[in-house]
Design an enzyme around this catalytic site. Structure first.
Site, PDB file in Angstrom:
ATOM      1  N   ASP A 154       4.718  -5.129  10.349  1.00 29.03           N
ATOM      2  CA  ASP A 154       5.838  -4.929  10.985  1.00 29.03           C
ATOM      3  C   ASP A 154       5.833  -5.726  12.427  1.00 29.03           C
ATOM      4  O   ASP A 154       6.763  -6.039  12.806  1.00 29.03           O
ATOM      5  CB  ASP A 154       5.863  -3.318  11.365  1.00 29.03           C
ATOM      6  CG  ASP A 154       6.295  -2.566  10.188  1.00 29.03           C
ATOM      7  OD1 ASP A 154       7.058  -3.234   9.394  1.00 29.03           O
ATOM      8  OD2 ASP A 154       6.019  -1.251  10.304  1.00 29.03           O
ATOM      9  N   ARG A 190       0.642  -1.067  -0.053  1.00 26.12           N
ATOM     10  CA  ARG A 190      -0.169   0.039   0.040  1.00 26.12           C
ATOM     11  C   ARG A 190       0.952   1.128  -0.071  1.00 26.12           C
ATOM     12  O   ARG A 190       1.818   1.312   0.926  1.00 26.12           O
ATOM     13  CB  ARG A 190      -0.864   0.005   1.155  1.00 26.12           C
ATOM     14  CG  ARG A 190      -2.126   0.360   1.193  1.00 26.12           C
ATOM     15  CD  ARG A 190      -2.954   0.256   2.382  1.00 26.12           C
ATOM     16  NE  ARG A 190      -2.466   0.928   3.616  1.00 26.12           N
ATOM     17  CZ  ARG A 190      -3.205   1.367   4.514  1.00 26.12           C
ATOM     18  NH1 ARG A 190      -4.741   1.258   4.404  1.00 26.12           N
ATOM     19  NH2 ARG A 190      -2.776   1.848   5.732  1.00 26.12           N
ATOM     20  N   THR A 221      -0.859   7.636  -0.874  1.00 22.20           N
ATOM     21  CA  THR A 221      -2.136   7.384  -1.406  1.00 22.20           C
ATOM     22  C   THR A 221      -3.107   6.332  -1.246  1.00 22.20           C
ATOM     23  O   THR A 221      -4.526   6.425  -1.384  1.00 22.20           O
ATOM     24  CB  THR A 221      -1.990   7.108  -3.190  1.00 22.20           C
ATOM     25  OG1 THR A 221      -1.330   5.970  -3.012  1.00 22.20           O
ATOM     26  CG2 THR A 221      -0.938   8.241  -3.712  1.00 22.20           C
ATOM     27  N   ASP A 263       0.651  -1.634  12.617  1.00 21.35           N
ATOM     28  CA  ASP A 263       1.044  -2.114  11.236  1.00 21.35           C
ATOM     29  C   ASP A 263       1.088  -3.619  11.375  1.00 21.35           C
ATOM     30  O   ASP A 263       2.160  -4.317  11.995  1.00 21.35           O
ATOM     31  CB  ASP A 263       2.371  -1.527  10.607  1.00 21.35           C
ATOM     32  CG  ASP A 263       2.649  -1.999   9.379  1.00 21.35           C
ATOM     33  OD1 ASP A 263       2.904  -3.077   8.931  1.00 21.35           O
ATOM     34  OD2 ASP A 263       2.866  -0.938   8.281  1.00 21.35           O
TER      35      ASP A 263
HETATM   36  C1  PRP Z   1      -1.317  -4.073   5.061  1.00 21.92           C
HETATM   37  C2  PRP Z   1      -2.026  -5.122   5.176  1.00 21.92           C
HETATM   38  C3  PRP Z   1      -2.956  -5.330   4.138  1.00 21.92           C
HETATM   39  C4  PRP Z   1      -3.145  -3.730   3.622  1.00 21.92           C
HETATM   40  C5  PRP Z   1      -4.631  -3.470   4.295  1.00 21.92           C
HETATM   41  O1  PRP Z   1      -0.103  -4.368   3.998  1.00 21.92           O
HETATM   42  O2  PRP Z   1      -1.446  -6.350   5.379  1.00 21.92           O
HETATM   43  O3  PRP Z   1      -2.519  -6.038   3.020  1.00 21.92           O
HETATM   44  O4  PRP Z   1      -2.108  -3.152   4.320  1.00 21.92           O
HETATM   45  O5  PRP Z   1      -4.793  -2.073   3.720  1.00 21.92           O
HETATM   46  P1  PRP Z   1      -5.781  -1.609   2.963  1.00 21.92           P
HETATM   47  O6  PRP Z   1      -7.178  -2.277   2.835  1.00 21.92           O
HETATM   48  O7  PRP Z   1      -6.005  -0.326   2.878  1.00 21.92           O
HETATM   49  O8  PRP Z   1      -5.524  -1.917   1.461  1.00 21.92           O
HETATM   50  P2  PRP Z   1       1.010  -3.358   3.574  1.00 21.92           P
HETATM   51  O9  PRP Z   1       0.453  -2.628   2.502  1.00 21.92           O
HETATM   52  O10 PRP Z   1       1.358  -2.454   4.891  1.00 21.92           O
HETATM   53  O11 PRP Z   1       2.107  -4.439   3.314  1.00 21.92           O
HETATM   54  P3  PRP Z   1       3.094  -5.398   3.987  1.00 21.92           P
HETATM   55  O12 PRP Z   1       2.087  -6.564   4.583  1.00 21.92           O
HETATM   56  O13 PRP Z   1       4.128  -5.719   3.413  1.00 21.92           O
HETATM   57  O14 PRP Z   1       3.285  -4.701   5.392  1.00 21.92           O
HETATM   58  N1  URA Z   2      -2.582  -1.990   7.541  1.00 24.96           N
HETATM   59  C1  URA Z   2      -2.116  -2.452   8.531  1.00 24.96           C
HETATM   60  O1  URA Z   2      -1.152  -3.223   8.967  1.00 24.96           O
HETATM   61  N2  URA Z   2      -2.673  -2.118   9.688  1.00 24.96           N
HETATM   62  C2  URA Z   2      -3.730  -1.077   9.436  1.00 24.96           C
HETATM   63  O2  URA Z   2      -4.516  -0.667  10.562  1.00 24.96           O
HETATM   64  C3  URA Z   2      -4.151  -0.725   8.305  1.00 24.96           C
HETATM   65  C4  URA Z   2      -3.563  -1.234   7.243  1.00 24.96           C
END
Ligand code: PRP
Ligand code: URA
Length: 210
Positions: free
Chosen positions: A204, A105, A109, A201
């Site tokens: 993380d 994400r 944006t 997150d």
């Molecule tokens: C996080 C989470 C989802 C997404 C959710 O991933 O694991 O995939 O955000 O957000 P959304 O519903 O607004 O799309 P992230 O993009 O942070 O990637 P990561 O899993 O690599 O940390």
């Molecule tokens: N992705 C995450 O990991 N946490 C949130 O709260 C939203 C998106």
């Protein structure tokens, strides 16, 4: 047909998700809890898998037992955080295949960006469980299911630990056919697109990258 939305209310799940939300929960405990919670949600999400009869012999006599018909399952984690749910689910269905969809994400944006897709060759014949801990804006889940449908894969369910109402509404609108299983329904998104109260997150916290 319109898919269903199941919001889990089991006390064990609520207890475990409560511990995951605490900021002092360690990476190890968080990772273990993600798997346990995933397993408990999957228990419900797999409720309508078809069964077939199988003739067997117990130490006492011949009898008929049930087995999951076909065993054509596939878990598709959305990278990276979705990986955290896989072990728990695979413990329940060790023969399931695993596909991977890479999306991140954009921090500003909040739009999802695709960077990876590798699926079993026969994914279209399988029951697919797309898994991701968080359903925030819904952008990532929608994009992942778009990617599957573009490849002719239509038997999709979505499973997450925590959802925001905004994300659920968006996912329902984009993919009304998909059954959605949610560990806990939260209040709203904040100005940075994080779920409130949420757990921060997820990636993380699973991988200890912050
Ligand atoms: C996080 C989470 C989802 C997404 C959710 O991933 O694991 O995939 O955000 O957000 P959304 O519903 O607004 O799309 P992230 O993009 O942070 O990637 P990561 O899993 O690599 O940390
Ligand atoms: N992705 C995450 O990991 N946490 C949130 O709260 C939203 C998106």
């Amino acid at each position: 047909m319109m898919g269903k939305v199941v919001i889990m209310d089991h006390p064990l799940l609520q207890h475990k998700i409560g511990i995951m939300r605490m900021k002092e929960t360690s990476t190890k405990d968080f990772r273990d809890l993600v798997n346990e919670v995933a397993m408990l949600i999957y228990y419900e999400a797999s409720r309508d898998l078809p069964l077939a009869d199988k003739e067997i012999e117990t130490p006492i006599c011949k009898t008929t037992v049930k087995e999951i018909a076909g065993k054509k399952l596939c878990v598709v984690p959305i990278l990276r955080a979705g990986i955290g749910l896989c072990d728990g689910i695979l413990r329940m269905n060790p023969n399931a295949k695993v596909g991977h969809i890479g999306l991140f994400r954009d921090e500003k944006t909040l739009e999802p960006h695709e960077y990876f897709c590798k699926l079993p060759h026969d994914a279209a014949e399988r029951d697919i469980f797309v898994v991701d801990p968080m359903l925030a804006t819904g952008g990532s889940a929608i994009a992942a299911i778009d990617m599957l449908k573009k490849r002719g894969i239509y038997r999709n369910r979505f499973l997450c630990l925590i959802a925001a109402p905004e994300g659920l509404e968006a996912l329902r609108k984009a993919h009304p056919d998909v059954d959605i299983y949610i560990g806990a329904m939260d209040e709203h998104l904040n100005e940075n697109g994080y779920i409130v109260p949420g757990l921060g997150d997820a990636g993380d916290r699973i991988f200890g990258t912050k």
